[in-house]
Design a protein around this motif. Structure first.
Motif, PDB file in Angstrom:
ATOM      1  N   MET A 123       0.831  -1.208   0.000  1.00  0.00           N
ATOM      2  CA  MET A 123       0.000   0.000   0.000  1.00  0.00           C
ATOM      3  C   MET A 123       0.867   1.261   0.000  1.00  0.00           C
ATOM      4  N   LEU A 124       1.929   1.261   0.796  1.00  0.00           N
ATOM      5  CA  LEU A 124       2.838   2.407   0.802  1.00  0.00           C
ATOM      6  C   LEU A 124       3.499   2.590  -0.559  1.00  0.00           C
ATOM      7  N   THR A 125       3.851   1.482  -1.187  1.00  0.00           N
ATOM      8  CA  THR A 125       4.460   1.561  -2.514  1.00  0.00           C
ATOM      9  C   THR A 125       3.484   2.153  -3.521  1.00  0.00           C
ATOM     10  N   VAL A 126       2.238   1.707  -3.479  1.00  0.00           N
ATOM     11  CA  VAL A 126       1.225   2.249  -4.393  1.00  0.00           C
ATOM     12  C   VAL A 126       1.011   3.734  -4.117  1.00  0.00           C
ATOM     13  N   PHE A 127       0.972   4.110  -2.840  1.00  0.00           N
ATOM     14  CA  PHE A 127       0.798   5.524  -2.492  1.00  0.00           C
ATOM     15  C   PHE A 127       1.955   6.358  -3.052  1.00  0.00           C
ATOM     16  N   LEU A 128       3.189   5.918  -2.797  1.00  0.00           N
ATOM     17  CA  LEU A 128       4.345   6.669  -3.301  1.00  0.00           C
ATOM     18  C   LEU A 128       4.424   6.652  -4.821  1.00  0.00           C
ATOM     19  N   ALA A 129       4.078   5.514  -5.422  1.00  0.00           N
ATOM     20  CA  ALA A 129       4.123   5.405  -6.879  1.00  0.00           C
ATOM     21  C   ALA A 129       3.070   6.278  -7.537  1.00  0.00           C
ATOM     22  N   THR A 130       2.049   6.649  -6.813  1.00  0.00           N
ATOM     23  CA  THR A 130       1.043   7.563  -7.339  1.00  0.00           C
ATOM     24  C   THR A 130       1.394   9.007  -6.999  1.00  0.00           C
ATOM     25  N   TRP A 131       1.773   9.226  -5.779  1.00  0.00           N
ATOM     26  CA  TRP A 131       1.995  10.590  -5.307  1.00  0.00           C
ATOM     27  C   TRP A 131       3.189  11.264  -6.001  1.00  0.00           C
ATOM     28  N   LEU A 132       4.330  10.581  -6.110  1.00  0.00           N
ATOM     29  CA  LEU A 132       5.524  11.216  -6.676  1.00  0.00           C
ATOM     30  C   LEU A 132       5.351  11.651  -8.136  1.00  0.00           C
ATOM     31  N   PRO A 133       4.860  10.781  -9.046  1.00  0.00           N
ATOM     32  CA  PRO A 133       4.685  11.248 -10.429  1.00  0.00           C
ATOM     33  C   PRO A 133       3.608  12.322 -10.580  1.00  0.00           C
ATOM     34  N   VAL A 134       2.545  12.243  -9.781  1.00  0.00           N
ATOM     35  CA  VAL A 134       1.508  13.284  -9.866  1.00  0.00           C
ATOM     36  C   VAL A 134       2.076  14.605  -9.370  1.00  0.00           C
ATOM     37  N   ARG A 135       2.869  14.560  -8.307  1.00  0.00           N
ATOM     38  CA  ARG A 135       3.490  15.786  -7.804  1.00  0.00           C
ATOM     39  C   ARG A 135       4.407  16.405  -8.867  1.00  0.00           C
ATOM     40  N   ARG A 136       5.166  15.527  -9.550  1.00  0.00           N
ATOM     41  CA  ARG A 136       6.046  16.015 -10.614  1.00  0.00           C
ATOM     42  C   ARG A 136       5.238  16.684 -11.722  1.00  0.00           C
ATOM     43  N   ALA A 137       4.107  16.077 -12.093  1.00  0.00           N
ATOM     44  CA  ALA A 137       3.272  16.641 -13.153  1.00  0.00           C
ATOM     45  C   ALA A 137       2.588  17.926 -12.695  1.00  0.00           C
ATOM     46  N   LEU A 138       2.238  18.012 -11.412  1.00  0.00           N
ATOM     47  CA  LEU A 138       1.590  19.228 -10.917  1.00  0.00           C
ATOM     48  C   LEU A 138       2.558  20.395 -10.779  1.00  0.00           C
ATOM     49  N   GLU A 139       3.847  20.102 -10.708  1.00  0.00           N
ATOM     50  CA  GLU A 139       4.830  21.185 -10.631  1.00  0.00           C
ATOM     51  C   GLU A 139       4.949  21.925 -11.956  1.00  0.00           C
ATOM     52  N   LEU A 140       4.529  21.283 -13.046  1.00  0.00           N
ATOM     53  CA  LEU A 140       4.567  21.929 -14.357  1.00  0.00           C
ATOM     54  C   LEU A 140       3.429  22.935 -14.478  1.00  0.00           C
ATOM     55  N   GLU A 141       3.657  23.968 -15.225  1.00  0.00           N
ATOM     56  CA  GLU A 141       2.575  24.895 -15.540  1.00  0.00           C
ATOM     57  C   GLU A 141       1.562  24.185 -16.441  1.00  0.00           C
ATOM     58  N   PRO A 142       0.283  24.534 -16.345  1.00  0.00           N
ATOM     59  CA  PRO A 142      -0.711  23.853 -17.192  1.00  0.00           C
ATOM     60  C   PRO A 142      -0.396  23.914 -18.670  1.00  0.00           C
ATOM     61  N   SER A 143       0.148  25.020 -19.133  1.00  0.00           N
ATOM     62  CA  SER A 143       0.470  25.126 -20.559  1.00  0.00           C
ATOM     63  C   SER A 143       1.611  24.190 -20.946  1.00  0.00           C
ATOM     64  N   VAL A 144       2.579  24.018 -20.065  1.00  0.00           N
ATOM     65  CA  VAL A 144       3.688  23.100 -20.331  1.00  0.00           C
ATOM     66  C   VAL A 144       3.186  21.660 -20.274  1.00  0.00           C
ATOM     67  N   ALA A 145       2.313  21.369 -19.305  1.00  0.00           N
ATOM     68  CA  ALA A 145       1.772  20.022 -19.162  1.00  0.00           C
ATOM     69  C   ALA A 145       0.920  19.641 -20.377  1.00  0.00           C
ATOM     70  N   LEU A 146       0.230  20.629 -20.980  1.00  0.00           N
ATOM     71  CA  LEU A 146      -0.589  20.344 -22.162  1.00  0.00           C
ATOM     72  C   LEU A 146       0.278  19.915 -23.351  1.00  0.00           C
ATOM     73  N   HIS A 147       1.482  20.413 -23.428  1.00  0.00           N
ATOM     74  CA  HIS A 147       2.378  20.089 -24.536  1.00  0.00           C
ATOM     75  C   HIS A 147       3.369  18.992 -24.200  1.00  0.00           C
ATOM     76  N   HIS A 148       3.197  18.359 -23.057  1.00  0.00           N
ATOM     77  CA  HIS A 148       4.129  17.306 -22.613  1.00  0.00           C
ATOM     78  C   HIS A 148       3.967  16.071 -23.468  1.00  0.00           C
ATOM     79  N   GLU A 149       5.063  15.478 -23.885  1.00  0.00           N
ATOM     80  CA  GLU A 149       5.019  14.250 -24.696  1.00  0.00           C
ATOM     81  C   GLU A 149       5.487  13.092 -23.888  1.00  0.00           C
TER      82      GLU A 149
END
Length: 149
Positions: A123-149
């Motif tokens: 469960m901790l692994t699933v939590f971290l595996a979800t939280w870390l990449p989402v946090r990385r994606a949320l650090e991007l500006e919405p306009s940059v995230a829209l153009h992310h490949e």
């Protein structure tokens, strides 16, 4: 009668159950390796899935979604996948663990510990595996995230 094999009772029991205890220890080692492999696989799949959905995160944020709403959306999805895999795995592991504990004459406390520590680590692994990449994606500006490949 001559005395053959003059040993203590504990030594004789240890000698007679040595093979079974070795097998139990081997299963423990295999279980730990399986837990490590499962954790790395879960992290890899979740991270890749969330990275591919960075555009979706950008769209949600551009439309006004808060960071908390984005996190909760991904945590709900991860929770569903976790329950789908963890429930059957816990039942099968519990039954096999009970059988192995009965054969090796180990205490059920060890089985209870394994049956709680393993799922908690997953469960901790699933939590971290979800939280870390989402946090990385949320650090991007919405306009940059829209153009992310």
């Amino acid at each position: 009668m001559p005395a053959y094999y003059p040993d203590t009772y504990e030594k004789r029991v240890s000698y007679m159950t040595g093979g079974i205890l070795f097998i139990a220890q081997a299963f423990m080692l295999f279980g730990l390796v399986a837990l490590l492999l499962a954790g790395s696989g879960i992290y890899g799949v979740m991270s890749n899935t969330i990275t591919q959905r960075t555009n979706e995160i950008g769209v949600k944020r551009a439309l006004g979604a808060t960071d908390r709403q984005v996190y909760m959306d991904f945590f709900r999805s991860a929770r569903g996948q976790l329950l789908l895999g963890a429930l059957p795995g816990a039942v099968i592991g519990g039954v096999l663990g009970l059988r192995l504990a009965a054969v090796t004459d180990t205490g059920y406390l060890a089985l209870v510990l394994m049956m709680t520590i393993g799922p908690v680590l997953i469960m901790l692994t699933v939590f971290l595996a979800t939280w870390l990449p989402v946090r990385r994606a949320l650090e991007l500006e919405p306009s940059v995230a829209l153009h992310h490949e």
